[in-house]
Design a protein around this motif. Structure first.
Motif, PDB file in Angstrom:
ATOM      1  N   ASP A  57       8.260  -8.953  -4.203  1.00  0.00           N
ATOM      2  CA  ASP A  57       8.979  -8.586  -2.980  1.00  0.00           C
ATOM      3  C   ASP A  57       8.064  -7.991  -1.905  1.00  0.00           C
ATOM      4  O   ASP A  57       8.546  -7.605  -0.837  1.00  0.00           O
ATOM      5  N   TYR A  58       6.778  -7.900  -2.197  1.00  0.00           N
ATOM      6  CA  TYR A  58       5.845  -7.606  -1.122  1.00  0.00           C
ATOM      7  C   TYR A  58       5.603  -8.900  -0.340  1.00  0.00           C
ATOM      8  O   TYR A  58       5.929 -10.002  -0.803  1.00  0.00           O
ATOM      9  N   GLN A  59       5.030  -8.751   0.843  1.00  0.00           N
ATOM     10  CA  GLN A  59       4.659  -9.911   1.648  1.00  0.00           C
ATOM     11  C   GLN A  59       3.221  -9.748   2.117  1.00  0.00           C
ATOM     12  O   GLN A  59       2.805  -8.650   2.483  1.00  0.00           O
ATOM     13  N   VAL A  60       2.475 -10.839   2.078  1.00  0.00           N
ATOM     14  CA  VAL A  60       1.057 -10.805   2.418  1.00  0.00           C
ATOM     15  C   VAL A  60       0.766 -11.799   3.535  1.00  0.00           C
ATOM     16  O   VAL A  60       1.296 -12.914   3.538  1.00  0.00           O
TER      17      VAL A  60
ATOM     18  N   ALA B 119      14.792  -3.334   1.029  1.00  0.00           N
ATOM     19  CA  ALA B 119      15.583  -2.512   1.946  1.00  0.00           C
ATOM     20  C   ALA B 119      15.092  -1.076   1.965  1.00  0.00           C
ATOM     21  O   ALA B 119      15.064  -0.412   3.016  1.00  0.00           O
ATOM     22  N   THR B 120      14.709  -0.575   0.786  1.00  0.00           N
ATOM     23  CA  THR B 120      14.052   0.732   0.695  1.00  0.00           C
ATOM     24  C   THR B 120      12.601   0.476   0.324  1.00  0.00           C
ATOM     25  O   THR B 120      12.271   0.297  -0.850  1.00  0.00           O
ATOM     26  N   PRO B 121      11.723   0.395   1.300  1.00  0.00           N
ATOM     27  CA  PRO B 121      10.333   0.000   1.031  1.00  0.00           C
ATOM     28  C   PRO B 121       9.599   1.025   0.181  1.00  0.00           C
ATOM     29  O   PRO B 121       9.853   2.225   0.253  1.00  0.00           O
ATOM     30  N   ARG B 122       8.690   0.505  -0.628  1.00  0.00           N
ATOM     31  CA  ARG B 122       7.880   1.369  -1.485  1.00  0.00           C
ATOM     32  C   ARG B 122       6.774   2.065  -0.698  1.00  0.00           C
ATOM     33  O   ARG B 122       6.202   3.047  -1.146  1.00  0.00           O
ATOM     34  N   PHE B 123       6.464   1.554   0.467  1.00  0.00           N
ATOM     35  CA  PHE B 123       5.621   2.280   1.436  1.00  0.00           C
ATOM     36  C   PHE B 123       6.032   1.788   2.820  1.00  0.00           C
ATOM     37  O   PHE B 123       6.504   0.671   2.991  1.00  0.00           O
TER      38      PHE B 123
ATOM     39  N   GLY C  80      -6.556  -9.064   5.154  1.00  0.00           N
ATOM     40  CA  GLY C  80      -5.203  -9.334   5.587  1.00  0.00           C
ATOM     41  C   GLY C  80      -4.346  -8.085   5.634  1.00  0.00           C
ATOM     42  O   GLY C  80      -4.843  -6.954   5.655  1.00  0.00           O
ATOM     43  N   THR C  81      -3.048  -8.310   5.640  1.00  0.00           N
ATOM     44  CA  THR C  81      -2.069  -7.235   5.772  1.00  0.00           C
ATOM     45  C   THR C  81      -0.965  -7.443   4.744  1.00  0.00           C
ATOM     46  O   THR C  81      -0.591  -8.582   4.448  1.00  0.00           O
ATOM     47  N   VAL C  82      -0.461  -6.335   4.207  1.00  0.00           N
ATOM     48  CA  VAL C  82       0.637  -6.397   3.250  1.00  0.00           C
ATOM     49  C   VAL C  82       1.763  -5.487   3.731  1.00  0.00           C
ATOM     50  O   VAL C  82       1.516  -4.455   4.382  1.00  0.00           O
ATOM     51  N   ARG C  83       2.990  -5.872   3.426  1.00  0.00           N
ATOM     52  CA  ARG C  83       4.153  -5.045   3.744  1.00  0.00           C
ATOM     53  C   ARG C  83       5.197  -5.236   2.640  1.00  0.00           C
ATOM     54  O   ARG C  83       5.110  -6.171   1.832  1.00  0.00           O
TER      55      ARG C  83
END
Length: 281
Positions: A53-56, A177-181, A170-173
């Protein structure tokens, strides 16, 4: 005299493929390496979804290959040894060795010999790749052969890519809905050999089915293709990684060693593809 003339004409009509010292197959190799987005993983802003469920989003990616070895079994058949599919008793094969269940690291040659390969594999020819490859702007690069592109009579069954360096930025997010960071985090994955080592940082093993004998046309086009995707980053729990003072997650930081090892293990499972075309183009 008549027999001698007939023999001479038969050699002439046979062409250069029958001349002493000529190779059975003359290879024209090309190499391509890419980091490719997958449509089923596509997210907004150029990001790719991960299984976690992270996005890179990868902003730059480059790879330097010391050379690609084309290998054939020293005993002819190779006993069916394929590093991408470890034999029973082994969990992972990469970097020239396999991880045995008891924890020992066993060289490919020994594993192949155990499988009845008659002494493992031998290098038929090496393809020097040269300048680093830009994985985000992939090119199909024609390469040479060492010692030469005329092969002996053999059956090439494997291509081994020795990677000298591999770098991603790169970048990660987090998409939950409740993000871990909160927000986005920059990251760097820079794989390079230690100063006192000339061993490749990663070895990619792929299957090659290239026959070099009198039954196939000598002109042989060999297209080697390596594709990396966002699946590489699936094993990483990004919320646990240490950030530097600049806020960047650097996988070279000793605190991130476990995640780095997971990425190396995932890389070792990647198998390049090979397309072989015999005959004139």
């Amino acid at each position: 005299m008549r027999r001698a003339l007939l023999f001479f004409w038969s050699l002439t009509l046979g062409g250069c493929a029958w001349e002493p010292g000529q190779g059975f197959a003359v290879v024209e190799p090309t190499v391509r390496a890419a980091y490719e987005p997958l449509s089923e993983r596509a997210a907004a802003d150029g990001y790719q979804r991960l299984s976690s469920d992270y996005q890179v989003r990868v902003d730059s990616a480059s790879m330097e290959v010391s050379g690609i070895e084309l290998l054939a079994s020293a005993g002819g058949s190779g006993g069916g040894f394929d590093p991408a599919n470890p034999p029973p008793g082994y969990s992972l094969c990469h970097g020239g060795h396999c991880h045995r269940d008891d924890g020992a690291l066993i060289p490919y040659e020994q594993v192949a010999a155990e499988m009845g390969g008659g002494g493992g594999s031998r290098t038929v020819v090496t393809l020097p790749v040269g300048e680093p490859l830009n994985l985000l702007a992939p090119e199909t690069r024609a390469v040479g052969c060492e010692p030469g592109c005329a092969l002996p009579r053999t059956q090439v069954s494997q291509g081994r890519w020795g990677v000298e360096s591999l770098r991603f930025e790169g970048t990660v997010r987090d998409s939950r809905a409740t993000p871990r960071f909160p927000g986005e985090r920059r990251f760097i994955l820079d794989l390079a050999p230690a100063e006192d080592s000339d061993e490749p940082v990663v070895v990619f093993d792929g299957t090659v089915d290239l026959t070099s004998d009198r039954t196939t046309p000598p002109e042989t086009k060999l297209d080697l293709n390596l594709v990396l995707t966002a699946a590489l980053f699936d094993p990483v729990d990004w919320s646990t990684l240490k950030q530097g003072s600049d806020g960047v997650v650097d996988f070279s930081d000793p605190a991130n060693a476990e995640a780095r090892a997971a990425l190396l293990e995932r890389l070792a499972r990647v198998s390049p593809e090979a397309e072989v075309t015999h005959g004139e183009r």
